[in-house]
Design a protein around this motif. Sequence first.
Motif, PDB file in Angstrom:
ATOM      1  N   GLY A  40       0.834  -1.208   0.000  1.00 54.27           N
ATOM      2  CA  GLY A  40       0.000   0.000   0.000  1.00 54.27           C
ATOM      3  C   GLY A  40       0.860   1.246   0.000  1.00 54.27           C
ATOM      4  N   ASP A  41       0.529   2.195   0.898  1.00 61.13           N
ATOM      5  CA  ASP A  41       1.385   3.389   0.909  1.00 61.13           C
ATOM      6  C   ASP A  41       2.361   3.399   2.089  1.00 61.13           C
ATOM      7  OD1 ASP A  41      -0.512   3.869   2.747  1.00 61.13           O
ATOM      8  OD2 ASP A  41      -1.548   5.458   1.599  1.00 61.13           O
ATOM      9  N   LEU A  42       2.677   2.188   2.587  1.00 62.95           N
ATOM     10  CA  LEU A  42       3.685   2.131   3.661  1.00 62.95           C
ATOM     11  C   LEU A  42       5.044   2.572   3.124  1.00 62.95           C
ATOM     12  CD1 LEU A  42       2.991  -1.369   5.315  1.00 62.95           C
ATOM     13  CD2 LEU A  42       2.402   0.896   6.205  1.00 62.95           C
ATOM     14  N   LYS A  43       5.787   3.219   3.998  1.00 57.28           N
ATOM     15  CA  LYS A  43       7.165   3.589   3.640  1.00 57.28           C
ATOM     16  C   LYS A  43       8.024   3.207   4.825  1.00 57.28           C
ATOM     17  CE  LYS A  43       6.339   7.871   0.991  1.00 57.28           C
ATOM     18  NZ  LYS A  43       4.991   7.652   0.571  1.00 57.28           N
ATOM     19  N   HIS A  44       9.141   2.557   4.612  1.00 54.70           N
ATOM     20  CA  HIS A  44      10.066   2.401   5.729  1.00 54.70           C
ATOM     21  C   HIS A  44      11.432   2.919   5.315  1.00 54.70           C
ATOM     22  CE1 HIS A  44      11.154  -1.482   3.843  1.00 54.70           C
ATOM     23  NE2 HIS A  44      12.288  -1.368   4.481  1.00 54.70           N
ATOM     24  N   PHE A  45      12.287   3.033   6.300  1.00 58.25           N
ATOM     25  CA  PHE A  45      13.590   3.658   6.060  1.00 58.25           C
ATOM     26  C   PHE A  45      14.695   2.730   6.560  1.00 58.25           C
ATOM     27  CE2 PHE A  45      10.344   6.807   6.858  1.00 58.25           C
ATOM     28  CZ  PHE A  45      10.486   7.675   5.794  1.00 58.25           C
ATOM     29  N   THR A  46      15.867   2.895   5.995  1.00 58.52           N
ATOM     30  CA  THR A  46      17.022   2.202   6.560  1.00 58.52           C
ATOM     31  C   THR A  46      18.201   3.179   6.608  1.00 58.52           C
ATOM     32  OG1 THR A  46      17.794   1.391   4.404  1.00 58.52           O
ATOM     33  CG2 THR A  46      16.410  -0.112   5.661  1.00 58.52           C
ATOM     34  N   ILE A  47      19.052   2.941   7.596  1.00 58.80           N
ATOM     35  CA  ILE A  47      20.384   3.533   7.533  1.00 58.80           C
ATOM     36  C   ILE A  47      21.246   2.302   7.296  1.00 58.80           C
ATOM     37  CG2 ILE A  47      22.184   4.774   8.792  1.00 58.80           C
ATOM     38  CD1 ILE A  47      19.948   6.297  10.230  1.00 58.80           C
ATOM     39  N   ASN A  48      21.765   2.203   6.103  1.00 60.28           N
ATOM     40  CA  ASN A  48      22.410   0.951   5.725  1.00 60.28           C
ATOM     41  C   ASN A  48      23.779   1.227   5.138  1.00 60.28           C
ATOM     42  OD1 ASN A  48      20.720   2.084   3.496  1.00 60.28           O
ATOM     43  ND2 ASN A  48      21.675   0.458   2.320  1.00 60.28           N
ATOM     44  N   GLY A  49      24.659   0.272   5.309  1.00 62.74           N
ATOM     45  CA  GLY A  49      26.002   0.482   4.774  1.00 62.74           C
ATOM     46  C   GLY A  49      26.902  -0.706   4.992  1.00 62.74           C
ATOM     47  N   VAL A  50      28.141  -0.461   4.651  1.00 62.49           N
ATOM     48  CA  VAL A  50      29.149  -1.512   4.750  1.00 62.49           C
ATOM     49  C   VAL A  50      30.328  -0.974   5.534  1.00 62.49           C
ATOM     50  CG1 VAL A  50      30.113  -3.343   3.324  1.00 62.49           C
ATOM     51  CG2 VAL A  50      28.720  -1.615   2.258  1.00 62.49           C
ATOM     52  N   TYR A  51      30.867  -1.807   6.395  1.00 65.91           N
ATOM     53  CA  TYR A  51      32.031  -1.440   7.191  1.00 65.91           C
ATOM     54  C   TYR A  51      33.188  -2.365   6.831  1.00 65.91           C
ATOM     55  CZ  TYR A  51      29.036   1.591   9.980  1.00 65.91           C
ATOM     56  OH  TYR A  51      28.189   2.603  10.375  1.00 65.91           O
ATOM     57  N   TYR A  52      34.356  -1.754   6.652  1.00 64.47           N
ATOM     58  CA  TYR A  52      35.558  -2.527   6.292  1.00 64.47           C
ATOM     59  C   TYR A  52      36.652  -2.269   7.316  1.00 64.47           C
ATOM     60  CZ  TYR A  52      33.534  -2.501   1.535  1.00 64.47           C
ATOM     61  OH  TYR A  52      32.722  -2.630   0.446  1.00 64.47           O
ATOM     62  N   ASP A  53      37.521  -3.258   7.500  1.00 66.15           N
ATOM     63  CA  ASP A  53      38.677  -2.998   8.369  1.00 66.15           C
ATOM     64  C   ASP A  53      39.782  -2.266   7.599  1.00 66.15           C
ATOM     65  OD1 ASP A  53      39.530  -5.103   6.844  1.00 66.15           O
ATOM     66  OD2 ASP A  53      39.974  -6.451   8.526  1.00 66.15           O
ATOM     67  N   ARG A  54      39.711  -2.344   6.277  1.00 69.82           N
ATOM     68  CA  ARG A  54      40.620  -1.530   5.432  1.00 69.82           C
ATOM     69  C   ARG A  54      39.913  -1.307   4.099  1.00 69.82           C
ATOM     70  NH1 ARG A  54      42.830  -6.602   5.656  1.00 69.82           N
ATOM     71  NH2 ARG A  54      44.089  -6.048   7.429  1.00 69.82           N
ATOM     72  N   PRO A  55      40.232  -0.209   3.409  1.00 65.87           N
ATOM     73  CA  PRO A  55      39.518   0.072   2.160  1.00 65.87           C
ATOM     74  C   PRO A  55      39.766  -1.038   1.146  1.00 65.87           C
ATOM     75  CG  PRO A  55      40.876   1.943   2.816  1.00 65.87           C
ATOM     76  CD  PRO A  55      41.247   0.804   3.712  1.00 65.87           C
ATOM     77  N   PRO A  56      38.708  -1.488   0.475  1.00 66.85           N
ATOM     78  CA  PRO A  56      38.897  -2.534  -0.530  1.00 66.85           C
ATOM     79  C   PRO A  56      39.760  -2.013  -1.667  1.00 66.85           C
ATOM     80  CG  PRO A  56      36.633  -1.724  -0.537  1.00 66.85           C
ATOM     81  CD  PRO A  56      37.337  -1.020   0.582  1.00 66.85           C
ATOM     82  N   ASN A  57      40.576  -2.897  -2.249  1.00 65.52           N
ATOM     83  CA  ASN A  57      41.375  -2.486  -3.417  1.00 65.52           C
ATOM     84  C   ASN A  57      40.527  -2.691  -4.631  1.00 65.52           C
ATOM     85  OD1 ASN A  57      43.600  -2.461  -1.707  1.00 65.52           O
ATOM     86  ND2 ASN A  57      43.819  -4.673  -2.006  1.00 65.52           N
ATOM     87  N   ARG A  58      40.166  -1.633  -5.251  1.00 62.47           N
ATOM     88  CA  ARG A  58      39.383  -1.788  -6.476  1.00 62.47           C
ATOM     89  C   ARG A  58      40.288  -1.577  -7.667  1.00 62.47           C
ATOM     90  NH1 ARG A  58      33.488  -0.418  -5.038  1.00 62.47           N
ATOM     91  NH2 ARG A  58      33.651  -0.207  -2.817  1.00 62.47           N
ATOM     92  N   GLU A  59      40.115  -2.475  -8.653  1.00 61.70           N
ATOM     93  CA  GLU A  59      40.933  -2.284  -9.856  1.00 61.70           C
ATOM     94  C   GLU A  59      40.343  -1.188 -10.713  1.00 61.70           C
ATOM     95  OE1 GLU A  59      40.408  -6.255  -9.631  1.00 61.70           O
ATOM     96  OE2 GLU A  59      41.781  -5.619  -8.073  1.00 61.70           O
TER      97      GLU A  59
END
Length: 527
Positions: free
Chosen positions: A508-527
């Motif tokens: 219906g017209d329900l809306k919910h919210f999240t505070i969502n994310g990812v936590y790392y112990d070190r930044p991922p190495n992205r190529e």
Amino acid sequence: MNPAKKFKGKHLQTKSAQSNRQWQVTDLVQPQFNSKYSTEEFLRAAADAWSLTEKQDKQVQIAETKCLVYKYPFNCCQLRNFVDDDSFLHQLKHELLSLNFHEKSNDLYKFHQSQDLKKVTTAAVSALKKFLYSDFRQWLIQVTGIELNSTVDMSCARYNHTDVLLCHDDELEGRRIAYILYLVDEDWTSADGGNLDLYTVDERKQPDRIVTSLVPVWNSLAFFSVTPTSFHQVSEILAASSNKCRLSVSGWFHGKPFKRPPTYIEPVKYLSKPEDMDEDDFYTWISPAYLDPSTQGDVQSTFSDKSEIQLQEFIQPDKYGQLCEALHSLQASDWITQGPANKRNYECSESTSLVVLNEARKFFHSEAFFLVLSNLTGLKLHRLASTPSSSENESSSDEKPSNGTSKSKKGSSSDIDPCCRLQVSRWQTGCYTMLSDEDAHGSEYALDVWFFLSADHWQLPHGGQVSYIARGEDEELLTICPSNNCLALVYRDQDTMRFVKHINSLSGDLKHFTINGVYYDRPPNRE
Ligand SMILES: O=C(O)CCC(=O)C(=O)O
Ligand SMILES: [Fe+2]
């Protein structure tokens, strides 16, 4: 070839004669292609319309027939009154509905599919296969100029209330033309949903906006050429009556595979470092229970067994109430839709106009929160965290373990560089995310954090649950349902992927919210 000659099949029998004899007299069951579609004049006009490159006409009607060629956003042809006598289709529908259907449900779709039609030998199904694989294939070659080989896929799909097939491009080696024969009820209207929606693409060739919607019509066949930009979806079925279904036979005609452009790689998203937050402010947010060393120990031991945990009543009730109110008070313009549609559809807000929301962001980004996460999970997300290996020879500490500043240093801090990516999101009917690697690239492990707000009345049949599955497999490893003031923590490796199930109209017209994310112990190495 003069196709008109080829389509002179036997006339169909009356419905009652058919139902008496349908299983025995296979050669009398024939789809009789609409004779208007096989004249020389029609074929010439259809081929011209198909090959038109100027897209100023959104659609072209061919030679006063019920054939429309949509030119925008890509070539898609709809042949209404596909067969001259639709009693063939009634029989086909009857045969199809007696097959075994199985439910298909994942990040992309929810519907029922029949057993493989290749192995089905009932009269009308056999006759349809014969027609599509031979005469109609030749007809398609003439109209589209696309070289097709003899490989054709065919399956039957049944979509009921709330079913959907989200945005995709159909691309798979060798598929050249997609087709769909609609066997919807004759009174199906746009209010019943289930449109075939066609998307434009943006400058990165990713799906952008729906600009053409085809309402499925009884006795119509739609086809389009499969390209890297043929993005389309079947919109949610809104017809709630249990005996109203969107039945179709669909598949692909194959041809020589063509070279595809490289897959689009999304830009790397910004990662933030833990920030300072006043210790007293921090304590006004978190529920004291989660600062208690013995609770933290219990949580940690469950988490290390299961790699996931859901913590109820995570923040203090007054802050939770204020935050829900603030989120509901944001303006429509504060919410930005996240796309592209073949990957996700939900909204995020970066508004800084509300103090309590700013404070909440600060809380989830704080050094102290990183340390609490470490204590709850045993992961080393803070240089002061005591991980199981670093604390083996040390007695447990009684001091409040929440804020890094008041805790003695344990373990080695040199090998970590914690960071996170967080967003404030709004979820309502039509929202979803698809399986994606976006946060796993270059990082073996990550901690997913989901904090749910304003999820009163949320129920599993609405969709919106977060599903985790192993890469390449269908089976769900974990399902998390939105629940008020609940913090869900999931530790995943790069072979564990997640999606948020499509939220359907039952919400219906329900809306919910999240505070969502990812936590790392070190930044991922992205190529
Ligand atoms: O049923 C339709 O209209 C489209 C089906 C489709 O896109 C598919 O099966 O890939
Ligand atoms: Fe498709």
